[in-house]
Design a protein around this motif. Sequence first.
Motif, PDB file in Angstrom:
ATOM      1  N   GLY A 150       0.830  -1.199   0.000  1.00  0.00           N
ATOM      2  CA  GLY A 150       0.000   0.000   0.000  1.00  0.00           C
ATOM      3  C   GLY A 150       0.863   1.246   0.000  1.00  0.00           C
ATOM      4  N   CYS A 151       0.245   2.392   0.219  1.00  0.00           N
ATOM      5  CA  CYS A 151       0.997   3.649   0.224  1.00  0.00           C
ATOM      6  C   CYS A 151       0.199   4.699   0.987  1.00  0.00           C
ATOM      7  CB  CYS A 151       1.242   4.137  -1.201  1.00  0.00           C
ATOM      8  SG  CYS A 151       2.291   5.610  -1.270  1.00  0.00           S
ATOM      9  N   ALA A 152       0.934   5.555   1.721  1.00  0.00           N
ATOM     10  CA  ALA A 152       0.261   6.569   2.533  1.00  0.00           C
ATOM     11  C   ALA A 152       0.166   7.916   1.826  1.00  0.00           C
ATOM     12  CB  ALA A 152       1.019   6.735   3.845  1.00  0.00           C
ATOM     13  N   VAL A 153       0.743   8.029   0.633  1.00  0.00           N
ATOM     14  CA  VAL A 153       0.914   9.373   0.064  1.00  0.00           C
ATOM     15  C   VAL A 153      -0.370   9.947  -0.551  1.00  0.00           C
ATOM     16  CG1 VAL A 153       2.291  10.767  -1.531  1.00  0.00           C
ATOM     17  CG2 VAL A 153       3.395   9.012  -0.195  1.00  0.00           C
ATOM     18  N   ASN A 154      -1.251   9.081  -0.990  1.00  0.00           N
ATOM     19  CA  ASN A 154      -2.579   9.543  -1.398  1.00  0.00           C
ATOM     20  C   ASN A 154      -2.645  10.402  -2.656  1.00  0.00           C
ATOM     21  OD1 ASN A 154      -5.330   9.534  -1.061  1.00  0.00           O
ATOM     22  ND2 ASN A 154      -5.357  11.358   0.248  1.00  0.00           N
ATOM     23  N   CYS A 155      -1.818  10.099  -3.639  1.00  0.00           N
ATOM     24  CA  CYS A 155      -1.952  10.784  -4.921  1.00  0.00           C
ATOM     25  C   CYS A 155      -3.324  10.415  -5.499  1.00  0.00           C
ATOM     26  CB  CYS A 155      -0.833  10.366  -5.861  1.00  0.00           C
ATOM     27  SG  CYS A 155       0.796  10.670  -5.155  1.00  0.00           S
ATOM     28  N   GLN A 156      -4.007  11.420  -6.005  1.00  0.00           N
ATOM     29  CA  GLN A 156      -5.414  11.242  -6.353  1.00  0.00           C
ATOM     30  C   GLN A 156      -5.651  10.345  -7.572  1.00  0.00           C
ATOM     31  OE1 GLN A 156      -8.022  12.879  -4.314  1.00  0.00           O
ATOM     32  NE2 GLN A 156      -6.134  12.591  -3.154  1.00  0.00           N
ATOM     33  N   PHE A 157      -4.600  10.163  -8.375  1.00  0.00           N
ATOM     34  CA  PHE A 157      -4.769   9.416  -9.627  1.00  0.00           C
ATOM     35  C   PHE A 157      -4.309   7.963  -9.496  1.00  0.00           C
ATOM     36  CE2 PHE A 157      -1.003  12.075  -9.333  1.00  0.00           C
ATOM     37  CZ  PHE A 157      -0.024  11.102  -9.265  1.00  0.00           C
ATOM     38  N   CYS A 158      -3.851   7.548  -8.307  1.00  0.00           N
ATOM     39  CA  CYS A 158      -3.140   6.268  -8.168  1.00  0.00           C
ATOM     40  C   CYS A 158      -3.981   5.241  -7.411  1.00  0.00           C
ATOM     41  CB  CYS A 158      -1.818   6.508  -7.440  1.00  0.00           C
ATOM     42  SG  CYS A 158      -0.937   4.994  -7.018  1.00  0.00           S
ATOM     43  N   LEU A 159      -4.063   4.058  -7.981  1.00  0.00           N
ATOM     44  CA  LEU A 159      -4.884   3.002  -7.380  1.00  0.00           C
ATOM     45  C   LEU A 159      -4.256   2.449  -6.094  1.00  0.00           C
ATOM     46  CD1 LEU A 159      -7.551   1.771  -8.285  1.00  0.00           C
ATOM     47  CD2 LEU A 159      -6.284  -0.014  -9.473  1.00  0.00           C
ATOM     48  N   THR A 160      -2.917   2.418  -6.053  1.00  0.00           N
ATOM     49  CA  THR A 160      -2.249   1.923  -4.843  1.00  0.00           C
ATOM     50  C   THR A 160      -2.651   2.762  -3.626  1.00  0.00           C
ATOM     51  OG1 THR A 160      -0.373   1.251  -6.222  1.00  0.00           O
ATOM     52  CG2 THR A 160       0.006   1.308  -3.864  1.00  0.00           C
ATOM     53  N   ALA A 161      -2.869   4.063  -3.860  1.00  0.00           N
ATOM     54  CA  ALA A 161      -3.232   4.959  -2.755  1.00  0.00           C
ATOM     55  C   ALA A 161      -4.499   4.489  -2.048  1.00  0.00           C
ATOM     56  CB  ALA A 161      -3.419   6.379  -3.281  1.00  0.00           C
ATOM     57  N   LYS A 162      -5.374   3.829  -2.807  1.00  0.00           N
ATOM     58  CA  LYS A 162      -6.651   3.389  -2.231  1.00  0.00           C
ATOM     59  C   LYS A 162      -6.471   2.357  -1.113  1.00  0.00           C
ATOM     60  CE  LYS A 162      -9.497   5.375  -5.252  1.00  0.00           C
ATOM     61  NZ  LYS A 162     -10.227   6.551  -4.819  1.00  0.00           N
ATOM     62  N   THR A 169      10.376   8.779  -6.500  1.00  0.00           N
ATOM     63  CA  THR A 169       9.741   9.318  -5.301  1.00  0.00           C
ATOM     64  C   THR A 169       8.709  10.381  -5.664  1.00  0.00           C
ATOM     65  OG1 THR A 169      10.084  10.453  -3.189  1.00  0.00           O
ATOM     66  CG2 THR A 169      11.597  11.030  -4.960  1.00  0.00           C
ATOM     67  N   SER A 170       7.701  10.456  -4.819  1.00  0.00           N
ATOM     68  CA  SER A 170       6.686  11.487  -4.998  1.00  0.00           C
ATOM     69  C   SER A 170       7.203  12.843  -4.520  1.00  0.00           C
ATOM     70  CB  SER A 170       5.438  11.096  -4.210  1.00  0.00           C
ATOM     71  OG  SER A 170       5.784  10.866  -2.849  1.00  0.00           O
ATOM     72  N   GLY A 171       8.459  12.870  -4.043  1.00  0.00           N
ATOM     73  CA  GLY A 171       9.054  14.146  -3.631  1.00  0.00           C
ATOM     74  C   GLY A 171       9.191  14.281  -2.128  1.00  0.00           C
TER      75      GLY A 171
END
Length: 375
Positions: free
Chosen positions: A138-150, A221-223
């Motif tokens: 999973g991932c905590a970053v929550n990019c709005q376009f990314c399914l992993t964020a869900k 990286t998302s930055g």
Amino acid sequence: MDALGEPAFRGRQIAEALYCQRVEELSSVTTLPKSLRDRLTAAGWRIGRPTIAQVFQSTDGTERYLIQCPGPQAETVETVWMPEGDGSELADEEESAPGAKNSAPSSPRSFADKAGERDPQSIKPWSRATICVSSQIGCAVNCQFCLTAKLGLQRNLSAGEIAGQVLAVFDRQQVEVGRDRVNLVFMGMGEPFLNYDNFMAAVRLLVNEVGLSPQRMTVSTSGIVPGIERLAAEPPEIRPRLAISLNAPNNEVRAEVMPINRKWPIEAVIDAVRQVRLRPRERVTFEYVLLAGVTDQPEHAREVARLVRRTNLPAKVNLIAWNPGPGIPYAMPDPATIESFKQELIANRIPAYLRKPRGRDIYAACGQLKRTVEG
Ligand code: SAH
Ligand code: SF4
């Protein structure tokens, strides 16, 4: 080994056995005295690497794996195999020394050393490949376009679970280190720089024990600014290349699609990237996801070009057409818009490449890794 009162070099011997000789059990770690092996086994110690639990095959040759991590919960992580890469690494090939293979020249231990000439029976159906590796479940970053964020962040992967994904795929595809051209991209599930210590420990295992070159590895990286700063301080012999998910032409749009931008805006990310001492011919990659109507307009391309030029860094832009996922409110850009975006960047003197979508039919493409089990 330290905790058991054994000298530290015993730990190194186990790492060598696991990652270089690739043994499967403690009893085969013949560099350890038999009495120590017996003592460890009696105390319940085991060694092992993650294994492939499920395979999804795309019509384009891509394979997506659910890899089983040993542990109390039966958890899986996703890894993707892309024979012939995704196109964007071709840009990197130009930068590498001619004929460069994926072994570290200085590596003292390479499997290929004993392999001799390749058996003509074992000619592979690919000449080059890319493996996309996950760093978290999973991932905590929550990019709005990314399914992993869900998925949200479920947990960090250990160094062994990160490096183990690579070895599981090497075994399945019979990759020969030092012979086959394989690139690693840390662009699977998760944000590597929010699991920095384990991520870098995995890179060290892959470089020092397995014998891969960090120049054939790219971390995206998302930055996460502190992570970029730490990467900049790593010695060049183990530092992978860096890719930054820019994804938007300015802070306003970026904050909308990537809320992390409120914490670390574009300027802060670029300041951190500047601290990386690039190797000769090395470039920083800016990834850019094209979202129809949101980030794919010609004026956006001009803004991106200005931004990238202002960084004054040797850089290139990898364009990624947005890959759809259920419940994500964006649309795919059309091919003509993608092409004019790319041409606009090139006209503004920014090297730009389009990343081929790989394995969309099996939920293996960028941003689609969500442990989907149909496929
Ligand atoms: N977490 C890291 C690495 C994994 S994501 C990062 O964000 O950089 C790898 C790349 O896929 C990133 O550049 C990300 O912006 C992109 N991506 C995420 N979701 C996507 C989608 N639905 N379609 C296309 N690219 C996507
Ligand atoms: Fe996480 Fe990367 Fe997806 Fe953003 S794009 S949610 S950082 S995996």
